[in-house]
Design an enzyme around this catalytic site. Structure first.
Site, mmCIF file in Angstrom:
data_model
loop_
_atom_site.group_PDB
_atom_site.id
_atom_site.type_symbol
_atom_site.label_atom_id
_atom_site.label_comp_id
_atom_site.label_asym_id
_atom_site.label_seq_id
_atom_site.Cartn_x
_atom_site.Cartn_y
_atom_site.Cartn_z
ATOM 1 N N ASN A 16 0.846 -1.199 0.000
ATOM 2 C CA ASN A 16 0.000 0.000 0.000
ATOM 3 C C ASN A 16 0.875 1.240 0.000
ATOM 4 O OD1 ASN A 16 -0.453 -1.328 2.870
ATOM 5 N ND2 ASN A 16 -0.896 0.799 3.259
ATOM 6 N N ASP A 17 0.622 2.198 0.828
ATOM 7 C CA ASP A 17 1.177 3.564 0.687
ATOM 8 C C ASP A 17 2.642 3.671 0.237
ATOM 9 O OD1 ASP A 17 -1.092 3.572 2.224
ATOM 10 O OD2 ASP A 17 -0.204 4.628 3.907
ATOM 11 N N PHE A 28 4.329 1.094 10.180
ATOM 12 C CA PHE A 28 3.371 1.799 9.330
ATOM 13 C C PHE A 28 4.079 2.924 8.564
ATOM 14 C CE2 PHE A 28 -1.201 0.852 11.033
ATOM 15 C CZ PHE A 28 -0.981 -0.503 10.878
ATOM 16 N N ARG A 34 -0.334 8.738 13.324
ATOM 17 C CA ARG A 34 0.583 8.011 12.430
ATOM 18 C C ARG A 34 1.039 8.823 11.221
ATOM 19 N NH1 ARG A 34 -4.414 5.302 12.313
ATOM 20 N NH2 ARG A 34 -5.616 5.643 10.403
ATOM 21 N N GLU A 50 -5.019 10.826 7.394
ATOM 22 C CA GLU A 50 -3.821 10.001 7.282
ATOM 23 C C GLU A 50 -2.822 10.662 6.331
ATOM 24 O OE1 GLU A 50 -5.216 5.549 7.836
ATOM 25 O OE2 GLU A 50 -5.807 6.222 5.856
HETATM 26 C C1 FRU Z 1 -3.025 4.670 4.799
HETATM 27 C C2 FRU Z 1 -2.663 3.836 6.019
HETATM 28 C C3 FRU Z 1 -1.738 4.635 6.910
HETATM 29 C C4 FRU Z 1 -1.031 3.568 7.677
HETATM 30 C C5 FRU Z 1 -0.891 2.481 6.641
HETATM 31 C C6 FRU Z 1 -0.947 1.091 7.194
HETATM 32 O O1 FRU Z 1 -3.317 3.930 3.682
HETATM 33 O O2 FRU Z 1 -3.837 3.473 6.708
HETATM 34 O O3 FRU Z 1 -2.380 5.580 7.715
HETATM 35 O O4 FRU Z 1 0.202 4.008 8.163
HETATM 36 O O5 FRU Z 1 -1.937 2.670 5.717
HETATM 37 O O6 FRU Z 1 -0.582 0.150 6.227
#
Ligand code: FRU
Length: 487
Positions: free
Chosen positions: A39-40, A99, A165, A221
């Site tokens: 992901n991110d 994260f 976070r 986020e």
């Molecule tokens: C955004 C998120 C962040 C977090 C991560 C966890 O997509 O929810 O806030 O750090 O993904 O994988």
């Protein structure tokens, strides 16, 4: 530095995958994880002559799991080389996940990663999201023995310890450090906190930069804060948005532009709008290229719709195209990085008049950079183009002039899931013309409208044979097209 057992396990797993050399049709220039889930974007930076991009990573399956940081490097932001997994959840400060976070080169030549260490994930009472630091040489990173360097328990009462976070860190000209993080205020507003530090290890809360004010979601986020052509830009990815104005409900991306008075920690908003109006863009992060360009990259998915995205490969998800940012009238403009031109081949230019449904000679492809400019006459009520098309598939992009709206419809892209497939957004013509630039890379479409003031990003399932493109206009309409195949 000797890698921990969990980190070594992830690196061995990646190596075994690479050795299997499974036939794979990855996107040509969109980053995918080595194997498993991504992901991110994290830690996007330019370090020792290359762009580095880390990402939220679970190598062992195509589903989200205990978060690691994957890693890749590139000379040109488009041709990515995998690097060994950078972080695994392997210390008491991050045992339930590493994260999202960011990176900065340090004055002594090392690279610093700031990330969120998750602990106590078993129950909401024990859950903590704290900020941590790791420092290394660009491949191996040592986690600070002081982790978590910024524990959630130090926050004032009103701020969540469970939703704290995604540190974005930078260094000021005077050598001191700043960090913004996402948080949920007890009033159920998403909020962004600013911290200051002299050494990147001891942090103090400076204040709250801005919050959703009950309008743009309940948790913010992945913040980013930077100056662009004299305007302060705050990027956030809200959860739990309600549909208002240009925003769709659910997980969104928001850019707030304005001015920022750091001493008072006061951000004054001028303009608030979506970063990307599509289905597949979330958690973007920026970095500054050595030539001064501010480049943004996002996760080409969204938490709500990713459950319905196809998973035909041993890897899941892609990063968006890196996009060059600029500001015009308080709005963010996005353009694909100019390095994409190094992929251009077989360019076709066409100037024609269309009426009814028409295919145009030489205009097709699924790995293409296509710009279409259409003169929408007062009589023309409907212009549309179908891409990624064959007898049973198409993605339709239409302009309905009565409503002044552009409709992106991927219902017939081959999806078998009942997720959102249609977006409708207002679009202003420029001197009577509609200009659309579509970049297609096998399993995605990124549509830049006008000068890039609106963008729609969509992943689509692989269907390589569906490479047709056709046009429709209900009245005779002038059209120019410039198509580059991407090779
Ligand atoms: C955004 C998120 C962040 C977090 C991560 C966890 O997509 O929810 O806030 O750090 O993904 O994988």
């Amino acid at each position: 530095m000797i890698p921990s057992i969990p980190l070594q396990k992830a690196r061995n797993y990646e190596r075994e995958w690479a050795a299997r050399a499974v036939p794979d049709t990855r996107p040509l220039f969109h980053l995918t994880p080595q194997v498993g889930w991504m992901n991110d974007p994290n830690g996007f930076c330019f370090y020792q002559g290359q762009f580095h991009l880390f990402y939220q990573y679970h190598p062992y399956s195509t589903q989200w799991g205990p978060m690691h940081w994957g890693h890749a490097v590139s000379d040109d932001l488009l041709r990515w080389q995998p690097r060994p997994c950078a972080l695994a959840p392997d210390t008491p400060a991050d045992k339930d996940g590493c994260f999202s976070g960011s990176a900065i080169p340090l004055p002594d030549g090392r690279l610093l990663l700031a990330y969120t260490g998750v602990t106590g994930a078993g129950s909401p009472d024990s859950l903590r999201q704290n900020q941590c630091i790791a420092i290394g040489d660009g491949t191996d990173f040592e986690k600070s023995p002081m982790n978590p360097v910024l524990p959630a328990d130090l926050l004032p009462e009103a701020f969540s310890r469970q939703d704290f976070r995604d540190p974005k860190i930078w260094q000021e000209a005077d050598g001191t450090y700043r960090m913004v993080t996402g948080n949920r205020h007890r009033t159920q507003c998403g909020t962004i906190l600013l911290f200051r530090s002299l050494d990147a290890l001891h942090w103090q809360l400076a204040g709250e930069i801005d919050s959703s004010r009950n309008e743009y979601g309940q948790m913010w986020e992945c913040p980013d804060l930077f100056l662009l052509n004299g305007t302060t830009v705050l990027l956030v990815s809200p959860q739990e948005m309600r549909a208002t104005g240009e925003f769709h409900p659910g997980y969104g991306t928001v850019v707030l532009t304005g001015t920022f008075d750091e001493s008072a920690c006061r951000f004054t908003r001028k303009n608030v709008h979506p970063i990307d109006c599509g289905f597949s863009f979330y958690a973007p992060q920026t970095t500054l290229a050595p030539d001064g360009r501010r480049i943004m990259i996002g996760w080409m998915e969204n938490w709500e719709t990713c459950a319905g995205s196809a998973r035909p490969h041993p890897w899941f998800s892609q990063m968006s195209l890196p996009r060059e940012l600029s500001i015009q009238n308080g709005r963010l403009l996005q353009r694909p990085v100019r390095e994409i031109e190094t992929f251009w081949q077989d360019t076709k230019h066409l100037q024609t008049r269309i009426q009814g449904e028409m295919a145009l000679p030489g205009i097709h492809g699924r790995l293409t950079d296509l710009t279409v400019s259409v003169g929408i006459s007062p009589e023309c009520r409907l212009f549309s183009m179908d891409v990624a098309k064959d007898a049973s598939h198409y993605v339709r992009i239409s302009y309905e002039s009565d409503r002044g709206e552009l409709v992106f419809d991927r219902s017939h892209c081959g999806t078998t899931r009942d997720i959102v497939h249609i977006r409708r957004i207002p679009v202003d013509l420029q001197e009577g013309r509609l200009t659309l630039r579509l970049v297609m890379d096998r399993e995605s479409i990124e549509l830049f409208i006008g000068d890039g003031e609106k963008v729609i990003t969509s992943v689509i399932p692989p269907s390589p044979e569906a490479d047709g493109i056709s046009f429709f206009a209900d009245e005779p309409t002038d059209l120019t097209a410039e198509l580059h195949h991407l090779v």
